[in-house]
Design an enzyme around this catalytic site. Structure first.
Site, PDB file in Angstrom:
ATOM      1  N   ASP A   1      -9.674   4.195 -20.303  1.00 22.77           N
ATOM      2  CA  ASP A   1      -9.961   3.046 -20.484  1.00 22.77           C
ATOM      3  C   ASP A   1      -9.700   1.559 -19.909  1.00 22.77           C
ATOM      4  O   ASP A   1      -9.202   1.221 -20.182  1.00 22.77           O
ATOM      5  CB  ASP A   1     -10.362   2.409 -22.550  1.00 22.77           C
ATOM      6  CG  ASP A   1     -11.636   1.133 -22.316  1.00 22.77           C
ATOM      7  OD1 ASP A   1     -12.040   1.923 -21.125  1.00 22.77           O
ATOM      8  OD2 ASP A   1     -10.928   1.051 -23.017  1.00 22.77           O
ATOM      9  N   THR A   2      -9.524   1.979 -19.101  1.00 26.58           N
ATOM     10  CA  THR A   2      -9.218   1.357 -17.826  1.00 26.58           C
ATOM     11  C   THR A   2     -10.243   0.819 -16.933  1.00 26.58           C
ATOM     12  O   THR A   2     -11.615   0.956 -16.541  1.00 26.58           O
ATOM     13  CB  THR A   2      -8.257   1.209 -16.631  1.00 26.58           C
ATOM     14  OG1 THR A   2      -8.430   2.784 -15.882  1.00 26.58           O
ATOM     15  CG2 THR A   2      -6.977   2.251 -17.845  1.00 26.58           C
TER      16      THR A   2
ATOM     17  N   TYR B   1      -9.921  13.697  -4.868  1.00 21.64           N
ATOM     18  CA  TYR B   1      -9.425  12.896  -6.146  1.00 21.64           C
ATOM     19  C   TYR B   1      -8.776  14.536  -7.068  1.00 21.64           C
ATOM     20  O   TYR B   1      -7.684  14.801  -7.121  1.00 21.64           O
ATOM     21  CB  TYR B   1     -10.125  12.493  -7.151  1.00 21.64           C
ATOM     22  CG  TYR B   1      -9.622  11.957  -7.914  1.00 21.64           C
ATOM     23  CD1 TYR B   1      -8.363  11.224  -8.496  1.00 21.64           C
ATOM     24  CD2 TYR B   1      -9.976  12.806  -9.400  1.00 21.64           C
ATOM     25  CE1 TYR B   1      -8.229  10.764  -9.814  1.00 21.64           C
ATOM     26  CE2 TYR B   1      -8.807  13.205 -10.628  1.00 21.64           C
ATOM     27  CZ  TYR B   1      -8.321  10.864 -10.600  1.00 21.64           C
ATOM     28  OH  TYR B   1      -7.876  11.333 -12.049  1.00 21.64           O
TER      29      TYR B   1
ATOM     30  N   ASP C   1       0.552  -0.951   0.302  1.00 26.18           N
ATOM     31  CA  ASP C   1       0.363  -0.222  -0.245  1.00 26.18           C
ATOM     32  C   ASP C   1       1.128   1.209   0.362  1.00 26.18           C
ATOM     33  O   ASP C   1       1.635   1.362   1.154  1.00 26.18           O
ATOM     34  CB  ASP C   1      -0.751   0.400   1.335  1.00 26.18           C
ATOM     35  CG  ASP C   1      -1.814   1.185   1.292  1.00 26.18           C
ATOM     36  OD1 ASP C   1      -1.723   1.933   0.601  1.00 26.18           O
ATOM     37  OD2 ASP C   1      -3.106   0.240   1.731  1.00 26.18           O
TER      38      ASP C   1
END
Length: 273
Positions: free
Chosen positions: A207-208, A173, A75
């Site tokens: 595009d993931t 974000y 992490d």
């Protein structure tokens, strides 16, 4: 011979998506890879995150290209574990030349009452985690004395204000993706005397798996907002390889004097009024 022959790259979030694409693309150019991923679920993230099987699949793809890849389940919020994983990779592969601080999360479909938790998760993963990643690799890059390259994955949402959702995770974000630009500029100045270059890339939607089921309700409820979220070029989402190709330029000798740059890979999104 590839443009990165003999180089070693450290990539976070390497199990799938952009991180996997970067690992494979750099391997195509001759680099060996140290890859880490959390391979676990963060509770505020509603889509399924990457697994150990995903990370193992990335290793297989790199090895099929004749390159080596050392991986750890880590992490990026855990600075000690991150440093230990990198040290293990450097011991195995012999050096470090490139750091790609790529790990990221999104928060579509977040339930009520979790705004503060999601905001903190966003900052911890995508701002503090970037700091941890760079700090883990800096001693090796500096001690080697051969220069190097660091690329941080930001977003178009790190260069302009965008509302693709209104929960705390979305605000976190945006704050993190703006914040890493400041980190980049500080590090670029600090590390220039060591010939270590530092840049950010700013993709539009890629595009993931992270964007599967992305919540566009805030945009669709507001036609003006929806228009602002569209790419000027005729593409809904770009491919991970488009970001990887930009990164190959930045970390190779082709970009040997490019530092302190926020590079959009965005089909014209940032330039759009």
């Amino acid at each position: 011979m590839g443009t990165l022959e003999g180089k070693v790259a450290f990539i976070t979030g390497a199990a799938r998506g952009q991180g996997r694409s970067h690992a494979v693309r750099l391997a195509e150019e001759g680099a060996d890879i140290i890859g880490v991923d959390i391979c676990d679920q963060i509770s505020t993230v509603t889509y399924p995150m990457a697994s150990r099987d995903d990370l193992d699949e990335t290793v297989e793809m790199v090895e099929k290209l004749g390159r080596r890849m050392v991986t750890s389940v880590v992490d990026v919020r855990d600075e000690q574990a991150l440093s230990a994983a990198l040290a293990e990779g450097v011991e195995s592969l012999g050096r470090l030349d490139i750091i790609l601080a790529n790990a990221g999360i999104m928060f579509q479909g977040l339930g009520q009452g979790r705004d503060h938790e999601a905001f903190r998760d966003a900052i911890d993963v995508m701002l503090v985690g970037v700091w941890n990643t760079i700090q883990a690799g800096l001693p090796t890059l500096v001690e080697q004395g051969d220069g190097g390259s660091i690329v941080i994955t930001s977003s178009v949402n790190g260069l302009k204000g965008m509302v693709a959702g209104t929960n705390g995770g979305n605000f976190g974000y945006a704050a993190a993706k703006h914040g890493v630009v400041g980190l980049m500029r500080m590090y670029a100045n600090y590390l220039a005397p060591h010939s270590i270059r530092v840049n950010t890339v700013h993709p539009t939607g890629v595009d993931t798996p992270m964007l599967v089921g992305f919540d566009t309700s805030a945009a669709t409820a507001n036609p003006a907002l929806a228009a602002g979220l569209g790419n000027p070029m005729p593409v809904g989402r770009i491919e991970p390889i488009d970001v990887s190709n930009a990164i190959v330029y930045l970390v190779s000798d082709a970009g040997r004097y490019v530092t302190g740059v926020a590079l959009p890979v965005d089909a014209g999104m940032v330039n759009k009024a």
